[in-house]
Design a protein around this motif. Structure first.
Motif, PDB file in Angstrom:
ATOM      1  N   LYS C  27      76.725  44.881  15.963  1.00 16.80           N
ATOM      2  CA  LYS C  27      76.750  43.819  16.847  1.00 16.80           C
ATOM      3  C   LYS C  27      78.070  43.317  16.870  1.00 16.80           C
ATOM      4  CE  LYS C  27      72.833  41.089  17.050  1.00 16.80           C
ATOM      5  NZ  LYS C  27      71.702  40.386  16.727  1.00 16.80           N
ATOM      6  N   LYS C  28      78.575  42.992  15.785  1.00 17.41           N
ATOM      7  CA  LYS C  28      80.077  42.591  15.775  1.00 17.41           C
ATOM      8  C   LYS C  28      81.324  43.129  15.468  1.00 17.41           C
ATOM      9  CE  LYS C  28      79.529  38.950  13.020  1.00 17.41           C
ATOM     10  NZ  LYS C  28      79.576  37.388  12.580  1.00 17.41           N
ATOM     11  N   GLY C  29      80.994  44.447  15.260  1.00 18.92           N
ATOM     12  CA  GLY C  29      82.147  45.307  14.837  1.00 18.92           C
ATOM     13  C   GLY C  29      82.357  45.378  13.435  1.00 18.92           C
ATOM     14  N   PHE C  31      85.533  44.503  11.836  1.00 22.49           N
ATOM     15  CA  PHE C  31      86.104  43.533  11.195  1.00 22.49           C
ATOM     16  C   PHE C  31      85.797  42.007  11.363  1.00 22.49           C
ATOM     17  CE2 PHE C  31      90.158  45.234  10.176  1.00 22.49           C
ATOM     18  CZ  PHE C  31      91.082  44.114   9.614  1.00 22.49           C
ATOM     19  N   SER C  32      85.093  41.742  12.487  1.00 27.98           N
ATOM     20  CA  SER C  32      84.351  40.574  12.477  1.00 27.98           C
ATOM     21  C   SER C  32      83.150  40.248  11.676  1.00 27.98           C
ATOM     22  CB  SER C  32      84.119  39.952  13.852  1.00 27.98           C
ATOM     23  OG  SER C  32      83.469  40.750  14.660  1.00 27.98           O
ATOM     24  N   HIS C 111      79.782  52.152  19.260  1.00 29.25           N
ATOM     25  CA  HIS C 111      80.706  51.225  19.006  1.00 29.25           C
ATOM     26  C   HIS C 111      81.909  51.658  18.443  1.00 29.25           C
ATOM     27  CE1 HIS C 111      81.484  46.702  17.800  1.00 29.25           C
ATOM     28  NE2 HIS C 111      82.366  47.405  18.278  1.00 29.25           N
ATOM     29  N   PHE C 112      81.617  52.466  17.311  1.00 32.48           N
ATOM     30  CA  PHE C 112      82.480  53.383  16.783  1.00 32.48           C
ATOM     31  C   PHE C 112      83.457  54.405  17.649  1.00 32.48           C
ATOM     32  CE2 PHE C 112      83.085  56.479  12.713  1.00 32.48           C
ATOM     33  CZ  PHE C 112      84.458  56.138  12.869  1.00 32.48           C
ATOM     34  N   TYR C 114      83.813  54.091  20.868  1.00 32.88           N
ATOM     35  CA  TYR C 114      84.751  53.241  21.753  1.00 32.88           C
ATOM     36  C   TYR C 114      85.964  52.734  21.242  1.00 32.88           C
ATOM     37  CZ  TYR C 114      82.172  54.583  25.700  1.00 32.88           C
ATOM     38  OH  TYR C 114      81.662  55.251  26.777  1.00 32.88           O
ATOM     39  N   SER C 115      85.824  52.389  19.918  1.00 30.73           N
ATOM     40  CA  SER C 115      87.180  51.731  19.392  1.00 30.73           C
ATOM     41  C   SER C 115      87.296  52.530  18.013  1.00 30.73           C
ATOM     42  CB  SER C 115      86.754  50.135  19.050  1.00 30.73           C
ATOM     43  OG  SER C 115      85.666  49.757  19.841  1.00 30.73           O
ATOM     44  N   PRO C 116      87.822  53.589  17.889  1.00 31.19           N
ATOM     45  CA  PRO C 116      87.933  54.338  16.715  1.00 31.19           C
ATOM     46  C   PRO C 116      89.052  53.415  15.934  1.00 31.19           C
ATOM     47  CG  PRO C 116      88.967  55.369  18.675  1.00 31.19           C
ATOM     48  CD  PRO C 116      88.162  54.483  19.159  1.00 31.19           C
ATOM     49  N   GLU C 117      90.290  52.899  16.658  1.00 31.60           N
ATOM     50  CA  GLU C 117      91.004  52.433  15.813  1.00 31.60           C
ATOM     51  C   GLU C 117      91.106  51.198  15.098  1.00 31.60           C
ATOM     52  OE1 GLU C 117      94.835  52.928  16.382  1.00 31.60           O
ATOM     53  OE2 GLU C 117      94.844  54.836  17.523  1.00 31.60           O
ATOM     54  N   GLU C 118      89.729  50.486  15.588  1.00 33.76           N
ATOM     55  CA  GLU C 118      89.430  49.398  14.836  1.00 33.76           C
ATOM     56  C   GLU C 118      88.749  49.514  13.416  1.00 33.76           C
ATOM     57  OE1 GLU C 118      86.645  46.985  16.971  1.00 33.76           O
ATOM     58  OE2 GLU C 118      86.380  45.711  15.152  1.00 33.76           O
ATOM     59  N   TYR C 119      88.355  50.739  13.219  1.00 33.57           N
ATOM     60  CA  TYR C 119      87.869  51.189  12.050  1.00 33.57           C
ATOM     61  C   TYR C 119      88.507  51.909  11.110  1.00 33.57           C
ATOM     62  CZ  TYR C 119      83.527  49.607  14.696  1.00 33.57           C
ATOM     63  OH  TYR C 119      82.814  48.943  15.582  1.00 33.57           O
ATOM     64  N   PRO C 120      88.067  51.975   9.758  1.00 30.05           N
ATOM     65  CA  PRO C 120      88.670  52.754   8.839  1.00 30.05           C
ATOM     66  C   PRO C 120      88.643  54.250   9.322  1.00 30.05           C
ATOM     67  CG  PRO C 120      86.810  51.382   7.848  1.00 30.05           C
ATOM     68  CD  PRO C 120      86.734  51.215   9.377  1.00 30.05           C
ATOM     69  N   LYS C 121      89.737  54.970   8.696  1.00 26.76           N
ATOM     70  CA  LYS C 121      89.504  56.314   9.102  1.00 26.76           C
ATOM     71  C   LYS C 121      88.990  56.950   7.959  1.00 26.76           C
ATOM     72  CE  LYS C 121      93.703  55.519  11.862  1.00 26.76           C
ATOM     73  NZ  LYS C 121      95.008  55.883  12.094  1.00 26.76           N
TER      74      LYS C 121
ATOM     75  N   LYS D  27      93.363  48.316  21.481  1.00 29.81           N
ATOM     76  CA  LYS D  27      93.248  49.557  20.381  1.00 29.81           C
ATOM     77  C   LYS D  27      92.486  49.160  19.427  1.00 29.81           C
ATOM     78  CE  LYS D  27      97.154  52.255  20.111  1.00 29.81           C
ATOM     79  NZ  LYS D  27      98.478  52.367  19.781  1.00 29.81           N
ATOM     80  N   LYS D  28      92.829  47.806  18.866  1.00 29.77           N
ATOM     81  CA  LYS D  28      91.953  47.458  17.623  1.00 29.77           C
ATOM     82  C   LYS D  28      90.942  46.335  17.929  1.00 29.77           C
ATOM     83  CE  LYS D  28      95.566  46.088  15.077  1.00 29.77           C
ATOM     84  NZ  LYS D  28      96.274  45.992  13.466  1.00 29.77           N
ATOM     85  N   PHE D  31      89.212  40.787  16.735  1.00 37.98           N
ATOM     86  CA  PHE D  31      89.028  40.268  15.299  1.00 37.98           C
ATOM     87  C   PHE D  31      90.103  41.071  14.567  1.00 37.98           C
ATOM     88  CE2 PHE D  31      86.558  37.046  13.883  1.00 37.98           C
ATOM     89  CZ  PHE D  31      87.004  37.086  12.454  1.00 37.98           C
ATOM     90  N   SER D  32      90.461  42.335  14.673  1.00 38.45           N
ATOM     91  CA  SER D  32      91.475  42.900  13.656  1.00 38.45           C
ATOM     92  C   SER D  32      93.002  43.093  14.229  1.00 38.45           C
ATOM     93  CB  SER D  32      91.299  44.281  13.376  1.00 38.45           C
ATOM     94  OG  SER D  32      90.855  45.183  14.566  1.00 38.45           O
ATOM     95  N   HIS D 111      86.151  48.222  25.963  1.00 40.23           N
ATOM     96  CA  HIS D 111      85.781  48.008  24.678  1.00 40.23           C
ATOM     97  C   HIS D 111      84.966  46.778  24.656  1.00 40.23           C
ATOM     98  CE1 HIS D 111      87.875  47.616  20.485  1.00 40.23           C
ATOM     99  NE2 HIS D 111      86.537  47.315  20.396  1.00 40.23           N
ATOM    100  N   GLU D 117      79.862  40.901  21.504  1.00 39.92           N
ATOM    101  CA  GLU D 117      79.747  39.742  20.394  1.00 39.92           C
ATOM    102  C   GLU D 117      81.099  39.827  19.492  1.00 39.92           C
ATOM    103  OE1 GLU D 117      76.392  38.414  18.769  1.00 39.92           O
ATOM    104  OE2 GLU D 117      75.145  39.355  20.352  1.00 39.92           O
ATOM    105  N   GLU D 118      81.765  40.746  19.619  1.00 42.70           N
ATOM    106  CA  GLU D 118      82.880  40.842  18.898  1.00 42.70           C
ATOM    107  C   GLU D 118      83.848  39.817  19.457  1.00 42.70           C
ATOM    108  OE1 GLU D 118      84.580  44.866  18.219  1.00 42.70           O
ATOM    109  OE2 GLU D 118      86.122  43.908  17.343  1.00 42.70           O
ATOM    110  N   THR D 171      87.482  57.214  28.080  1.00 43.22           N
ATOM    111  CA  THR D 171      87.631  57.077  26.339  1.00 43.22           C
ATOM    112  C   THR D 171      87.924  58.083  25.689  1.00 43.22           C
ATOM    113  OG1 THR D 171      85.875  55.419  26.532  1.00 43.22           O
ATOM    114  CG2 THR D 171      86.333  56.295  24.449  1.00 43.22           C
ATOM    115  N   TYR D 178      93.128  61.215  18.546  1.00 41.95           N
ATOM    116  CA  TYR D 178      92.729  60.481  17.598  1.00 41.95           C
ATOM    117  C   TYR D 178      91.549  61.458  16.954  1.00 41.95           C
ATOM    118  CZ  TYR D 178      90.894  56.885  14.469  1.00 41.95           C
ATOM    119  OH  TYR D 178      90.461  56.126  13.334  1.00 41.95           O
ATOM    120  N   PHE D 179      90.629  61.735  17.892  1.00 43.04           N
ATOM    121  CA  PHE D 179      89.266  62.707  17.686  1.00 43.04           C
ATOM    122  C   PHE D 179      89.606  64.061  17.244  1.00 43.04           C
ATOM    123  CE2 PHE D 179      86.804  59.143  20.082  1.00 43.04           C
ATOM    124  CZ  PHE D 179      86.695  58.665  18.794  1.00 43.04           C
TER     125      PHE D 179
END
Lengths: 206, 206, 206, 206
Positions: C27-29, C31-32, C111-112, C114-121, D27-28, D31-32, D111, D117-118, D171, D178-179
Motif C-alpha cells: 500500500k505505502k511502499g 520507505f514510507s 509496486h516493486f 515499477y519502482s525498483p530503485e526505491e527498494y533494497p537491491k 527514481k526513488k 518518501f525515500s 509511479h 498511498e505513498e 517502465t 537495472y533489471f
DNA sequence: AATGAATGAGATTTCATTCAT
DNA sequence: GATGAATGAAATCTCATTCAT
C-alpha cells in the motif's frame, strides 16, 4: 550575542562537543560513552554531533587525530642533536606538562593504546600509537651511536621502561581517588627518580 | 551412559561462558562485549548466562574475582624473606608465565586498571587492582630495611617502573599485529634487561 | 494457551508480521512503511521483527522472495504443450485468482516492478521481476513454432500487452476508490475482452 | 555585469530544485527522496527549497501539477474529430515523444499512479491521474458512435490495454539495465505492433 | 535571495533481561 | 538445566524544517 555567556567564555558548539567527548571517552571508553552523555555535558542537541562530526565513530577518530597532531607537533620539537640526558629531561618534562594541563588528552591516548580492539579502526592508528615509543627508540639509538650508552643496552626495552612507567604513573595518579590509593607519588617526583634510574643503569660510566 | 556426563564435561556450559567472557572482556572491554557475543562464542543460549551468573555485571565481577584469586594465590607464594634480586626474579618470571599461558587473563586486569570507570564497580575492586603494585612496594620496603638498596630510592617509583614496563610490554606484544609493530621484543628478553636496569640503578654497590 | 484467540485464529508472531508487512509495503511502499506501522498492525513488539527477519531490508526481501516462490510454483504448473489459446486462458485465470484471493500480494510485486530503485537491491531481483514476462514470451514462441500465430507477431510486444494490461487493470481496480474512479471494470470482464483481442489479432486465421 | 545575471541563469535555483526533484521522485519515490538528496543534486542549500516551494509536500505537488499541465496541454491538442486510427497514431506518438525527451516526467506519473498511498494527497489528484485513461476512453466512445468499432468492444478494456501496455513498455525500457533485461524492444517497435494488434482486433472489418 | 547553524520528532536497531515450557 | 520467544528501554542516526543574519 546569544545566551548569557561572555564571548570569551563561549566555546563554539563544535568545540564544546569536541572537548566533552575527549573527557568522556577518556573516562568511560568509547562504547560506554553515549552521544547523549556527550551532548548533555556539552549543552547542545544531538543532531549537532552529526552535523559537525558525521557519526560517533568519526567523532572519536577526529578526537584522536586532533590530539595526535597536537602531541606530535610538541614531540617533534625535541631536537635530535641533544645528549640522551637532555632528551630524557625534555621528554619527561613534556609528558608532565601535557598531563597537568589536560590529563584527559593523555589518558584518552593511553586508553586507546591499551584496548585497541574496543575502538573503531582507522589506518593511521598504528602510526599514532607507536609514535611516542619510536621517538624514544630513535633517541636511544642516536645515543648509542654517539657512544653515550653502556654496552648491551637494548633500545626497545629502554623505550618500554620509560614509556610504560610514565603511562602507568599517569594512570595511577589520574585514577588515584577512584582506586582509593594512598600512593604518594607526583609527576615531579616520578620524573626525578626515573631519570636517576635510567642514567645510573644505562649511561656509560666515565 | 545416557543422562550422565563425564566429569570433564560437567559444568562445561558454565566454563564455556566464563572463559569466553574473559577473552571477550579482555579484547573488547566490558561495554562493547555483549551477552550475545559471549553465548555465541561459548556455543550456549542466552538464558544460561543468567542461570549461572545472574546478570552481565555479576558475570564480569565473577570473572575478575576468580582471576584475582588465581593471581593472588600465585603471587602470595613468593616468599617474604628472599633478597630483592630473588624477588624481582620470581615476580617477573611469574608475569611471564601467566602471560604466555593465558594472556587474556593478564590483559583483562590491565584493561580494567586503565579504565576503571568503564567497568562495574564492586567493593573489593580497589584491593584487587592495586594488589600487584602493593606487593612490589612491600618488597622494596623490605629490601630497604635490609639495607639492600641504594640511598634515596623511592619505593613507589620503583614499583611503577617495574609494574608499568611489564604491563606495557605485555600490551605491546599482545597487540603487536594489531598495531603492525615491528618491535623485536620478547617477554624473556625484556625480563633480562629490566632486571639488569633495576639492579644497576637501585641496588647498593658493595 | 496464551491470549484469547482460538488456535485456528492465531497466527504466529512471524506470520502476523509477514502478512501485515506485505499489506503495508504494497500500500505505502517500502520507505514510507515504518517498522512501527508493521508491528502496530501486527500487534507485536518491535524487536520481534529483528528476531525473525534481521532488519527492515531483510523483512522486505523475505516478503518478496516468499511471494515469488509461491507465484513461481503456480505459474510453473501451466503445461508447456497446450495451445496458445489454452495458455492465455490459464494465465489470465491464474492472475485473476491470485488477485481476488490476496490483491496485496500481487500489488507488492507490481509496486516493486515499477519502482525498483526505491527498494533494497538483491541479486535474484531481476529473475523475479522478469519471470512472468518470460513465461509469456516463451509461450508465444512455442505457439509460433507450432504455427498457431499470424506472421510477423513479435513475442515481446505480445508479452508486454498481455502483462501490462493485466497489471494496469489490477492496479486500477485496487485503487479504484482511492482515485474516485467510476470505471466499471472487473477482472472477469477484462479477461474476456483481452482474450478476444489477443486471439483476433495474433492467431492465424484458418 | 556584477550583480546581474543573464536571463538564462535567472530562476536557476528554483529550476534546479524543480528538475532534480522530479528526477529523484521518479527514481526513488517520494518518501525515500530526501530534501538533502534534492539540494545536493541541485547544488543549492536546503532553505532554498522552503523559500521557493514551502515544504516537501508542496514541492512534490508543484512538480506533479506542472508536469500535468504540460501533459494536459499536449494531449488536449489531439483533435476530437479524427478517426480512431489517427487518434491511436497520435496518442502513441505523443507518449513516445515525451518518453524519449524526458522519461522521468512520464515515469513519475506512472509511479504515482501505481502507489498513490505513498504520495501526498491533494484535491486535483484523481483528475490528474486518470486523465490519460479518460482521454482514451472518450476516443473509443466517439469511435463507437461513429461506427468504427466492431461489436461488443468494451471501451474500458481497450483503454486499459493501450494505456497499460504503453506504461509497462516504458517502465521496462527505462529500467532495462537495472533489471538486466535483454528484451529487444524499442518504443518505435512497440508502437507499430500495438497499433496493428488494436486495429486487427477492434476495428470493424469492412 | 541566500546561507550556516540549529532543532524536535521520529526512524531503525540493539541490548540486557525474562517468561513459559 | 536448558531453550525459543518475547520485551522495555535506550542507543544511534536521519529528516523536514526553521532561525538569525
Amino acid at each position: 550575542m546569544r545566551g548569557s555567556k561572555k564571548w570569551s567564555e563561549m566555546d563554539s558548539v563544535r568545540d564544546e562537543i569536541f572537548n566533552n567527548a575527549i573527557r568522556l571517552f577518556a573516562k568511560k571508553g568509547y562504547f560506554s560513552t553515549t552521544i547523549r552523555d556527550v551532548v548533555e555535558k556539552a549543552g547542545v542537541t544531538q543532531p549537532m554531533v552529526y552535523y559537525y562530526f558525521g557519526n560517533k565513530e568519526e567523532l572519536f577518530i577526529t578526537c584522536i587525530k586532533e590530539l595526535y597532531s597536537d602531541f606530535r607537533h610538541k614531540y617533534d620539537e625535541i631536537e635530535k642533536d641533544i645528549s640522551f640526558k637532555e632528551f630524557v629531561e625534555k621528554y619527561t618534562r613534556l609528558g608532565e606538562e601535557i598531563f597537568s594541563s589536560n590529563p584527559e588528552k593523555l589518558l584518552l591516548m593511553i586508553h586507546f593504546l591499551y584496548s585497541p580492539e574496543e575502538y573503531p579502526k582507522f589506518p593511521e592508528l598504528s602510526e599514532i600509537i607507536t609514535r611516542p615509543l619510536k621517538i624514544i627508540i630513535e633517541a636511544v639509538r642516536r645515543a648509542k651511536s654517539r657512544g653515550e650508552l653502556a654496552k648491551g643496552v637494548d633500545e626497545y626495552t629502554v623505550a618500554l621502561v620509560l614509556f610504560g612507567s610514565m603511562v602507568m604513573t599517569a594512570t595511577i595518579i589520574y585514577n588515584a581517588e577512584y582506586f582509593d590509593l594512598k600512593i604518594p607519588i607526583t609527576p615531579d617526583k616520578f620524573n626525578k627518580t626515573i631519570k636517576k634510574m635510567l642514567f645510573d643503569s644505562i649511561l656509560r660510566k666515565k
